[in-house]
Design an enzyme around this catalytic site. Structure first.
Site, PDB file in Angstrom:
ATOM      1  N   SER A 116     -13.606  -2.898  -0.586  1.00 25.01           N
ATOM      2  CA  SER A 116     -14.378  -2.119  -1.566  1.00 25.01           C
ATOM      3  C   SER A 116     -15.884  -2.270  -1.347  1.00 25.01           C
ATOM      4  O   SER A 116     -16.630  -2.578  -2.278  1.00 25.01           O
ATOM      5  CB  SER A 116     -14.009  -2.529  -2.993  1.00 25.01           C
ATOM      6  N   PRO A 117     -16.371  -2.024  -0.133  1.00 24.31           N
ATOM      7  CA  PRO A 117     -17.803  -2.196   0.136  1.00 24.31           C
ATOM      8  C   PRO A 117     -18.694  -1.194  -0.602  1.00 24.31           C
ATOM      9  O   PRO A 117     -19.903  -1.421  -0.702  1.00 24.31           O
ATOM     10  CB  PRO A 117     -17.908  -2.000   1.652  1.00 24.31           C
ATOM     11  N   ALA A 175     -17.993  -0.378  -3.804  1.00 22.62           N
ATOM     12  CA  ALA A 175     -17.658  -0.620  -5.216  1.00 22.62           C
ATOM     13  C   ALA A 175     -16.733   0.464  -5.767  1.00 22.62           C
ATOM     14  O   ALA A 175     -16.962   1.019  -6.843  1.00 22.62           O
ATOM     15  CB  ALA A 175     -18.920  -0.725  -6.053  1.00 22.62           C
ATOM     16  N   GLY A 178     -16.356   3.431  -4.829  1.00 22.85           N
ATOM     17  CA  GLY A 178     -17.004   4.748  -4.872  1.00 22.85           C
ATOM     18  C   GLY A 178     -18.103   4.856  -5.907  1.00 22.85           C
ATOM     19  O   GLY A 178     -18.782   5.893  -5.979  1.00 22.85           O
ATOM     20  N   TYR A 238       0.827  -1.205   0.000  1.00 30.81           N
ATOM     21  CA  TYR A 238       0.000   0.000   0.000  1.00 30.81           C
ATOM     22  C   TYR A 238       0.868   1.263   0.000  1.00 30.81           C
ATOM     23  O   TYR A 238       1.886   1.332   0.685  1.00 30.81           O
ATOM     24  CB  TYR A 238      -0.917   0.027   1.221  1.00 30.81           C
ATOM     25  N   PHE A 253     -21.557   6.004  -4.909  1.00 33.05           N
ATOM     26  CA  PHE A 253     -21.754   7.429  -4.629  1.00 33.05           C
ATOM     27  C   PHE A 253     -21.817   8.255  -5.910  1.00 33.05           C
ATOM     28  O   PHE A 253     -22.553   9.235  -5.990  1.00 33.05           O
ATOM     29  CB  PHE A 253     -20.623   7.951  -3.738  1.00 33.05           C
ATOM     30  N   THR A 254     -21.047   7.851  -6.913  1.00 30.04           N
ATOM     31  CA  THR A 254     -20.998   8.651  -8.130  1.00 30.04           C
ATOM     32  C   THR A 254     -22.089   8.283  -9.124  1.00 30.04           C
ATOM     33  O   THR A 254     -22.482   9.115  -9.946  1.00 30.04           O
ATOM     34  CB  THR A 254     -19.639   8.487  -8.827  1.00 30.04           C
TER      35      THR A 254
END
Length: 304
Positions: A211-212, A214, A216, A55, A219-220
């Site tokens: 990635s719960p 997806a 982001g 990371y 939201f988008t």
């Protein structure tokens, strides 16, 4: 804050939601600001911190360690999860191309480097980041059990492994694999149907959901599938009397939390207000029809 316990290991428990630090180097926080954020999460009951050697181009664990060094006593309140087995091309790894590496030499080196970078003596859970087609299960199991015996790793798990891949490694280990971190969201519900979550329940393996949201997309609403799910989440949010934006986030998490496999969503945000709002998902209980309504939105079709 609820906790998740593995019946296979009475001393292993995680917070119901984990704090993902894969973007830690992007947040622009000083070590003192990072420390304050970690303390805030701990005070809210989020005690499980999720990292990996790669990371932040191999820098996140160093950033984590810099903050923890300012107040070492916080270590006793944390469960620290890290991963290895991916090698990214570049000077940091010395690799020419991106590849997977579960050789005993690499796994030992990666774990010892992670411990040194974080300034800790033991990680609570080591996950193998991705399945390696060249994995020698016998040799890998040997080094993993050595690391446990040496006290450098407390528990073992995998990440992104399918059931048969998990079973192969488990067949060579004398201790249980206790977690599998997999991608799960309203836009990626396949693990509920392809055996991954069934396997977790069968063997009492803790599933951690990366990635719960997806990536982001919830939201988008940037594509047709995401827009469909977002519309369904907003409608349910309005029915429930939740705030528009935070309601979408809370309901997407509540949908995961309802699954009987007892998934632990991994949230990766440096915004404290957003994290506090997300934790309110723990107080939401979807009924069965609401849950299937969201599943229908995610899959784009009704159940048969």
């Amino acid at each position: 804050m609820q906790r998740i316990h593995s019946s296979l290991n009475s001393d292993l428990s995680f917070s119901r939601i984990a704090f993902g630090l894969w973007r830690l180097t992007d947040w622009g926080y000083s070590p003192q600001q990072r420390l304050a954020l970690f303390e805030q999460m701990l005070d809210l009951g989020v005690t499980t911190f999720d990292l990996a050697d790669i990371y932040g181009d191999y820098r996140c664990e160093q950033f984590f360690g810099e903050a923890l060094k300012l107040k070492p006593a916080l270590r006793a309140r944390m469960e620290i999860v890290s991963k290895c087995s991916i090698r990214l091309a570049g000077a940091a790894s010395g690799a020419r191309i991106n590849h997977y590496d579960t050789s005993p030499q690499h796994v030992r080196s990666a774990v010892e480097t992670s411990l040194r970078d974080m300034g800790i003596e033991q990680m609570d859970l080591l996950l193998l980041h991705r399945p390696d087609p060249l994995m020698d299960a016998e040799a890998l199991a040997g080094v993993l059990e050595q690391l446990v015996a040496e006290g450098k790793v407390k528990h073992l798990g995998v990440s992104n492994y399918l059931p048969h891949q998990t079973e192969l490694l488990q067949s060579r280990l004398s201790q249980p694999l206790v977690a599998n971190q997999i991608e799960v969201s309203l836009l990626h519900s396949q693990p509920m149907f392809d055996g991954q979550l069934d396997h977790c329940q069968q063997h009492r393996v803790i599933p951690m959901a990366w990635s719960p949201f997806a990536g982001g997309r919830l939201f988008t609403g940037e594509d047709a599938d995401a827009a469909r799910v977002q519309q369904s989440l907003r409608a349910l949010s309005q029915t429930r009397g939740l705030a528009a934006d935070s309601g979408v986030m809370q309901l997407a998490l509540a949908w995961l939390l309802k699954h009987p496999a007892q998934m632990i969503p991994v949230l990766g945000s440096g915004n404290p207000e957003r994290l506090v709002a997300a934790l309110k998902a723990l107080d939401l209980e979807l009924d069965r029809e609401e849950w299937f309504e969201l599943l229908r939105a995610g899959r784009g079709r009704d159940v048969d």
